[in-house]
Design a protein around this motif. Structure first.
Motif, PDB file in Angstrom:
ATOM      1  N   UNK A  39      47.881  50.369  73.691  1.00 11.83           N
ATOM      2  CA  UNK A  39      48.011  50.334  72.230  1.00 11.83           C
ATOM      3  C   UNK A  39      47.940  51.741  71.654  1.00 11.83           C
ATOM      4  N   UNK A  40      47.067  52.567  72.238  1.00 14.32           N
ATOM      5  CA  UNK A  40      46.979  53.956  71.796  1.00 14.32           C
ATOM      6  C   UNK A  40      48.309  54.660  72.005  1.00 14.32           C
TER       7      UNK A  40
ATOM      8  N   UNK B  26      42.392  42.110  59.891  1.00 15.29           N
ATOM      9  CA  UNK B  26      42.796  40.937  60.667  1.00 15.29           C
ATOM     10  C   UNK B  26      42.134  41.002  62.036  1.00 15.29           C
ATOM     11  N   UNK B  27      42.016  39.824  62.656  1.00 14.56           N
ATOM     12  CA  UNK B  27      41.546  39.741  64.032  1.00 14.56           C
ATOM     13  C   UNK B  27      42.750  39.794  64.960  1.00 14.56           C
ATOM     14  N   UNK B  28      42.758  40.747  65.876  1.00 15.35           N
ATOM     15  CA  UNK B  28      43.831  40.809  66.860  1.00 15.35           C
ATOM     16  C   UNK B  28      43.627  39.769  67.953  1.00 15.35           C
TER      17      UNK B  28
ATOM     18  N   UNK C  69      52.897  58.282  57.959  1.00 18.56           N
ATOM     19  CA  UNK C  69      51.604  58.189  58.637  1.00 18.56           C
ATOM     20  C   UNK C  69      51.039  56.770  58.530  1.00 18.56           C
ATOM     21  N   UNK C  70      50.089  56.462  59.391  1.00 13.21           N
ATOM     22  CA  UNK C  70      49.329  55.213  59.359  1.00 13.21           C
ATOM     23  C   UNK C  70      47.869  55.562  59.610  1.00 13.21           C
ATOM     24  N   UNK C  71      46.956  54.720  59.133  1.00 14.89           N
ATOM     25  CA  UNK C  71      45.540  54.864  59.430  1.00 14.89           C
ATOM     26  C   UNK C  71      45.022  53.505  59.879  1.00 14.89           C
ATOM     27  N   UNK C  72      44.529  53.437  61.127  1.00 16.21           N
ATOM     28  CA  UNK C  72      44.138  52.165  61.738  1.00 16.21           C
ATOM     29  C   UNK C  72      42.778  52.316  62.404  1.00 16.21           C
ATOM     30  N   UNK C  73      41.920  51.336  62.184  1.00 13.06           N
ATOM     31  CA  UNK C  73      40.661  51.252  62.912  1.00 13.06           C
ATOM     32  C   UNK C  73      40.610  49.962  63.700  1.00 13.06           C
ATOM     33  N   UNK C  74      40.217  50.056  64.970  1.00 15.49           N
ATOM     34  CA  UNK C  74      40.075  48.868  65.806  1.00 15.49           C
ATOM     35  C   UNK C  74      38.649  48.811  66.338  1.00 15.49           C
ATOM     36  N   UNK C  75      37.955  47.717  66.027  1.00  8.72           N
ATOM     37  CA  UNK C  75      36.548  47.565  66.358  1.00  8.72           C
ATOM     38  C   UNK C  75      36.385  46.416  67.342  1.00  8.72           C
ATOM     39  N   UNK C  76      35.753  46.702  68.471  1.00  7.52           N
ATOM     40  CA  UNK C  76      35.520  45.693  69.505  1.00  7.52           C
ATOM     41  C   UNK C  76      34.136  45.095  69.317  1.00  7.52           C
ATOM     42  N   UNK C  77      34.086  43.809  69.119  1.00  7.39           N
ATOM     43  CA  UNK C  77      32.815  43.124  68.916  1.00  7.39           C
ATOM     44  C   UNK C  77      31.982  43.146  70.197  1.00  7.39           C
TER      45      UNK C  77
END
Length: 300
Positions: free
Chosen positions: A289-290, A251-253, A269-277
């Motif tokens: 957020x971290x 999804x787009x935040x 547990x969770x596994x999350x990746x956040x990518x900044x365009x």
């Protein structure tokens, strides 16, 4: 006489309880200030920031600098001390164990550093040293052992990933920044991680931050010998290690940040990746957020 003795004991206990926490608590620094302190008998030091309004025992975030950098530079660049003041956690930002020019690089066994040199048996054991940092802060009544987290930039992101692989018993969660790995590249096919090099003893919650224009540690894979496989592959491998049953959900935040999330993982547990365009090889982490992610996880 017995009644008088009990009254005296009660008065003494009341006086002790009224003493400030600092009298028997963490005395390694001043709340709200950052200091450089020697770590036990290790011969090494760390930058240490106790948050304003420090209350013990507090959570600890280990902040690991990028290759060729220092803990002091990383603390300044990340602005994580400000986040610590807002949320009440301790930050320790040590220097790595292998000297390079004016800075240091981390010892991740089995992969070359940015210098191209493979760490050898004579190089400092950074996993052991970071464990010493945790033990020393706990022994000095500064931190809560069940709430210890690791983050870092670039080489420090790879080192925090390595801690998740080999020292999961010490860390409640990790947050690599432009540096997520899930073990060393497999020698026979460097497009995938070698499963033998990442065998965590427990599920590790992971949140990773990256930029899609990073040419140093490209999320598309390739690059230097220590990198090779893609960020998506690393996220999938962590989801497998954590036995996640849901995802990836994408999804787009907002207009700039895209998220990939795996959920319903073992032990919460969770596994999350956040990518900044449009972002490159810089500190792209959203510090609040971290911390919100870290705060959801405690080592059991």
């Amino acid at each position: 006489m017995r009644r008088q003795s009990l009254g005296f004991v009660g008065a003494v206990l009341a006086l002790l309880w009224a003493l400030p926490a600092a009298a028997t608590g963490c005395t390694l620094g001043t709340p709200g200030a950052t200091v450089r302190v020697s770590v036990a008998n290790s011969g090494r030091a760390t930058m240490l920031h106790l948050p304003r309004g420090f209350a013990r025992p507090a959570p600890l975030v280990l902040l690991l600098h990028g290759s060729g950098g220092t803990g002091a530079q990383m603390l300044d660049a990340s602005k994580l001390a400000d986040t610590a003041d807002a949320h009440g956690f301790v930050v320790a930002a040590p220097d790595a164990g292998i000297a390079v020019q004016k800075g240091f690089v981390w010892n991740i066994p089995g992969v070359p550093s940015v210098t191209g040199k493979m760490p050898g048996p004579g190089d400092a054991d950074d996993v052991a040293f970071l464990g010493t940092v945790v033990d020393w802060l706990a022994a000095n009544h500064c931190i809560d052992r069940s709430r210890v987290y690791a983050t870092g930039l670039s080489g420090g992101g790879r080192m925090s990933s390595w801690l998740g692989c080999v020292a999961a018993d010490r860390f409640a969660a990790i947050a690599p920044v432009v540096g997520l790995r899930a073990g060393n590249p497999l020698a026979s096919d460097r497009r995938v991680p070698d499963p033998a090099t990442c065998t965590p003893s427990r599920p590790v919650p992971v949140i990773a931050f990256a930029g899609d224009k990073d040419t140093t540690n490209p999320i598309q894979g390739g690059g230097a010998g220590y990198w090779q496989y893609t960020m998506a592959t690393a996220l999938t491998r962590w989801a497998d290690l954590d036995a996640c049953r849901a995802g990836p959900v994408q999804r787009d935040l907002d207009a700039k940040v895209h998220e990939v999330r795996y959920a319903d993982c073992r032990a919460g547990a969770e596994v999350i990746g956040r990518i900044t365009r449009g972002a490159g090889h810089v500190w792209v982490a959203d510090n609040d957020a971290m911390w919100a992610f870290f705060a959801r996880h405690q080592r059991r």
